[in-house]
Every structure is written in C-alpha cells, then in structure tokens.
Design a protein around this motif. Structure first.
Motif, PDB file in Angstrom:
ATOM      1  N   GLU A  91      15.822  59.409  18.013  1.00 27.48           N
ATOM      2  CA  GLU A  91      15.679  58.949  16.754  1.00 27.48           C
ATOM      3  C   GLU A  91      13.953  58.839  16.664  1.00 27.48           C
ATOM      4  OE1 GLU A  91      18.019  57.155  13.770  1.00 27.48           O
ATOM      5  OE2 GLU A  91      19.600  56.868  15.434  1.00 27.48           O
ATOM      6  N   ALA A 120      11.205  61.148  14.869  1.00 29.29           N
ATOM      7  CA  ALA A 120      10.374  60.841  13.834  1.00 29.29           C
ATOM      8  C   ALA A 120       8.772  61.058  14.113  1.00 29.29           C
ATOM      9  CB  ALA A 120      10.575  59.175  13.380  1.00 29.29           C
ATOM     10  N   LYS A 121       8.361  60.516  15.430  1.00 26.88           N
ATOM     11  CA  LYS A 121       7.203  60.833  15.952  1.00 26.88           C
ATOM     12  C   LYS A 121       7.014  62.410  15.645  1.00 26.88           C
ATOM     13  CE  LYS A 121       3.609  61.280  18.802  1.00 26.88           C
ATOM     14  NZ  LYS A 121       3.004  62.777  19.129  1.00 26.88           N
ATOM     15  N   ALA A 181       3.992  56.969  14.705  1.00 33.23           N
ATOM     16  CA  ALA A 181       4.804  57.550  13.677  1.00 33.23           C
ATOM     17  C   ALA A 181       4.097  56.973  12.170  1.00 33.23           C
ATOM     18  CB  ALA A 181       6.145  57.523  13.786  1.00 33.23           C
ATOM     19  N   GLN A 183       2.618  58.828   8.916  1.00 35.18           N
ATOM     20  CA  GLN A 183       3.085  58.555   7.460  1.00 35.18           C
ATOM     21  C   GLN A 183       2.022  58.164   6.428  1.00 35.18           C
ATOM     22  OE1 GLN A 183       6.024  59.630   6.681  1.00 35.18           O
ATOM     23  NE2 GLN A 183       5.608  58.798   4.382  1.00 35.18           N
ATOM     24  N   MET A 238      12.928  58.313   6.832  1.00 30.98           N
ATOM     25  CA  MET A 238      13.168  58.425   8.297  1.00 30.98           C
ATOM     26  C   MET A 238      12.545  57.157   9.139  1.00 30.98           C
ATOM     27  SD  MET A 238      12.264  61.430  11.160  1.00 30.98           S
ATOM     28  CE  MET A 238      13.420  62.456  10.323  1.00 30.98           C
ATOM     29  N   LEU A 239      11.383  56.932   8.867  1.00 30.91           N
ATOM     30  CA  LEU A 239      10.227  56.055   9.305  1.00 30.91           C
ATOM     31  C   LEU A 239      11.186  54.349   9.204  1.00 30.91           C
ATOM     32  CD1 LEU A 239       8.055  54.984  11.000  1.00 30.91           C
ATOM     33  CD2 LEU A 239       6.738  54.911   8.959  1.00 30.91           C
ATOM     34  N   ILE A 276       7.143  63.531  11.847  1.00 32.92           N
ATOM     35  CA  ILE A 276       6.155  62.922  10.667  1.00 32.92           C
ATOM     36  C   ILE A 276       4.671  63.427  11.109  1.00 32.92           C
ATOM     37  CG2 ILE A 276       5.039  60.762   9.901  1.00 32.92           C
ATOM     38  CD1 ILE A 276       8.022  59.524  10.313  1.00 32.92           C
ATOM     39  N   GLY A 301       9.739  61.779   5.282  1.00 33.34           N
ATOM     40  CA  GLY A 301       9.182  60.928   6.499  1.00 33.34           C
ATOM     41  C   GLY A 301       9.298  59.461   6.269  1.00 33.34           C
TER      42      GLY A 301
END
Length: 392
Positions: A328, A332-333, A260, A264, A311-312, A336, A308
């Motif tokens: 979670e 994200a993976k 992720a 990003q 979240m990351l 993003i 993104g």
C-alpha cells in the motif's frame, strides 16, 4: 475563505489529529512564517540552508520530536513528523533535508542504536547541532542496494571503510552519516553482507566530493561523499552486523510515507495557487476560470488530489497502528508522486507565460517535483513491490 485554503480546509481536522498535533502545527507555522519564508528565496540562490536555521528549529523543539522523554525529547508520535514534513514542504521543497534528518534518518538510531549511541547523538539531533544523513546510493548502485561496493572491513576493534557515495541529501552540512556498506563482501546472497556504520564528519579519511547542482530543490544540499581508509570504532556499528539490508527495508515504509506526504502537499499547493490565479487573471474579457477547459482541468486535478489525500491518510493511520503495509505504501508513493509530477505542467500551462517566471511559485514547484518519482525508491521499483504483493 480564500481559494488557497480550499484543499487544506477539507483536511485540517483529520481524524487522527489531536489537540496537541494542532498546537504543534500552528506553532510551527508561526515559526516558519517568521524564520523561513522571508529568507527562503535567498537560501535557494545560496543553494544551502544555513545551520543557524537548523539550530532555531532545534531551540523550538521541532527537530526529532519522537525522541523519548528520558533522553530529553517529547516522545511524540509519527503524526508530529508528518506535520513537520507538510509544513516544511509548504514553504518549499528545498527544506526537505530537514525532514530527512528528523523523520527518516534520525529514527535509525532510535530503532537500531545502542543506549550509548542514543545518549551520545540524540541531544545534537534535537538541537540542530548534529545534522544527520544516510549514505546509500553509489555511482554504480542506485535502487539495487545489494550492488553497493563500499566496504567496512573489521580490523581488531575497528572497521576500515572505503568507497564513494553520491546523491546524498544533507551531504554538505552533515555531521553524522549512516553509511551503508558491506562488512562481508563475499556474502551470498550479497544483501546479507550489508551493515550500517556511523561515521562522524571529522573522522580522518572522510571527505566531501562535489556539491551537486540539481534541476530543483536548490536549497537542499546534495553531494558526493568519499571514504578513504576511514577507521571507526566497532561500537559505531548501527544495529546488527550483516542485517543492514533488513534494517533499511524496515525503515523504508516510513521514508516512503514521508516522500508521499511531500508530493501530496505539493499537489495541494499547486492546485490552490492555480485556482487563485485563474480567478484573478482575465483574457478575452473574462476570468480564465470562466472557460470550460479551465474548469474541466481543475475539476480533474481536484479529484486526483482528493484521492491522493484519502490514500495517504489511510496509510498514515495503518502505519501508526504498526501494520506492515509495504504494498500500500508503494502504491501511495508511486501514485501520489506521479500525480503531482503530472499536475505541475498542467498548472504551469494555466498560469500562461507568468508560470514560466521565477517570481511565481509554480515555476519552482515544476522543478522541484520532477525528482519525486525517483527518490525513496524509483516508481518503477514501487511497481515491482506492488506486483510481488499481488503474488506475481
């Protein structure tokens, strides 16, 4: 302040960054400016990162900084791995194999290796003399790890390994491979028969198949691996026999955070380069950035990029705290990487015809990001994980 730093400036002082993290990042940037950026285009043409570059990374202490001080390492935290992944991705996605080595596969030995294995392999992993890979995927088994057919059958004080692997990052350069195999092919359920075995590349019976020609990530070597009656000592077992599936699942949380992170950074990079381009490029007597369509497109992308990043950063902190956040991380993976993939053609479109030219970095990003929704577990699998987390 130039447009190329807009996104990063908002995040460069992230709350979890210490002075040591910033020093490491700045040192790594200077190193990459000198030792990677001038040569990266050639590495892309060669379809390979030279081992000499790996050794230079090792000499400067950039590889596997998490290795404990008692083995000669820095004992650094996970943020150092995040920084390494971010800065390598800013140069180009083809440097991702270094992150695989340092932040994804190396930790398997840290978390599951014996004292003897750590003493034997950590020095080479840190110096760049020993490049490591993990061999999971097979021609007939991708995301479904329980379906692998590679076997490691016990024979006295040895294992004999037979099977084939494909899509293996660092497959050509690797000196050490963590092989996912079945030590109990008859186990029911099948995943309970999976184990991890360490195989050195000079072991008789081991060979490399094709060096695979990918759409993108050209300088990251990817290949097939073949195991024909490869005999290794039983002491090469990594972790507990029959627990390989659980070992893999434990490490996948960190792997997917690293994946992720790469997506990003790609999104932030594409946004910055596109903002810079549209402000410089003129059409119909004005900058492309003056058109409302351009402004709306970039406003949408900037919002998605910031979402993104938020979240990351959240899951990085929770991972550092030792929380189990599989759902979670899957979110994200998926989100993003999907966002970055969607941004690539939008950014290329705003570059016009020049975006299709190899001399513009957006063209490389367009190719490289296409695989992000596939590796580290396909995004379809991420949605299955999320659904299970919802009790569905």
């Amino acid at each position: 302040m130039t447009n190329t730093t807009v996104v990063e400036t908002k995040n460069k002082n992230r709350s979890y960054f210490t002075e040591q993290h910033i020093m490491f990042r700045d040192s790594l940037r200077r190193f990459l400016d000198k030792e990677a950026k001038p040569y990266f285009d050639q590495w892309e043409e060669d379809r390979l990162i030279p081992k000499s570059f790996w050794r230079k990374l090792g000499e400067q202490g950039f590889l596997c900084p998490w290795v404990d001080e008692k083995y000669g390492g820095m004992g650094a935290d996970f943020i150092f791995s995040v920084i390494l992944s971010e800065e390598l991705r800013k140069v180009g996605g083809g440097l991702g194999g270094i992150g695989v080595h340092s932040s994804i596969v190396g930790p398997y030995i840290k978390n599951f290796g014996t004292e003897e294995q750590k003493k034997k392999y950590f020095p080479g992993l840190m110096s760049g003399d020993t490049i490591i890979a993990v061999a999971m995927t097979e021609p007939g088994a991708g995301s479904d790890l329980a379906a692998i057919s590679t076997t490691a059958i016990k024979d006295g004080d040895s294992y004999i390994i037979n099977g084939q692997k494909t899509f293996i990052s660092n497959g050509i350069l690797s000196d050490l491979i963590v092989v996912v195999c079945k030590t109990d092919p008859k186990a029911d359920p099948a995943h309970k028969g999976i184990s991890l075995i360490l195989v050195e590349s000079d072991t008789p019976g081991f060979s490399r198949g094709r060096k695979l020609d990918k759409v993108g990530l050209h300088s990251q070597d990817t290949s097939e691996l073949v195991f024909e009656d490869v005999r290794v000592p039983a002491s090469n077992l990594l972790g507990v026999e029959g627990k390989g599936f659980y070992h893999l699942m434990k490490e996948l949380q960190q792997e997917r955070i690293i994946a992720a992170t790469g997506s990003q950074i790609a999104a932030e990079d594409m946004l910055s380069m596109t903002i810079e381009y549209v402000k410089e490029r003129k059409a119909f007597g004005q900058s492309i950035s003056d058109f409302q369509n351009t402004q709306f497109k970039l406003a949408e992308m900037a919002t998605h990029v910031q979402l993104g990043r938020t979240m990351l950063d959240s899951i990085i902190v929770k991972h550092m705290e030792g929380q189990a956040i599989n759902s979670e991380v899957a979110m994200a993976k998926w989100w993003i990487s999907d966002n970055a993939r969607k941004m690539a053609p939008e950014c290329m479109q705003l570059h016009g015809g020049y975006g299709y030219m190899e001399e513009y970095k957006i063209a490389r990003n367009y190719r490289d990001i296409a695989v992000a929704p596939i590796f580290a577990g396909s995004n379809e699998i991420m949605k299955v994980i999320i659904a299970k987390g919802l009790g569905l």
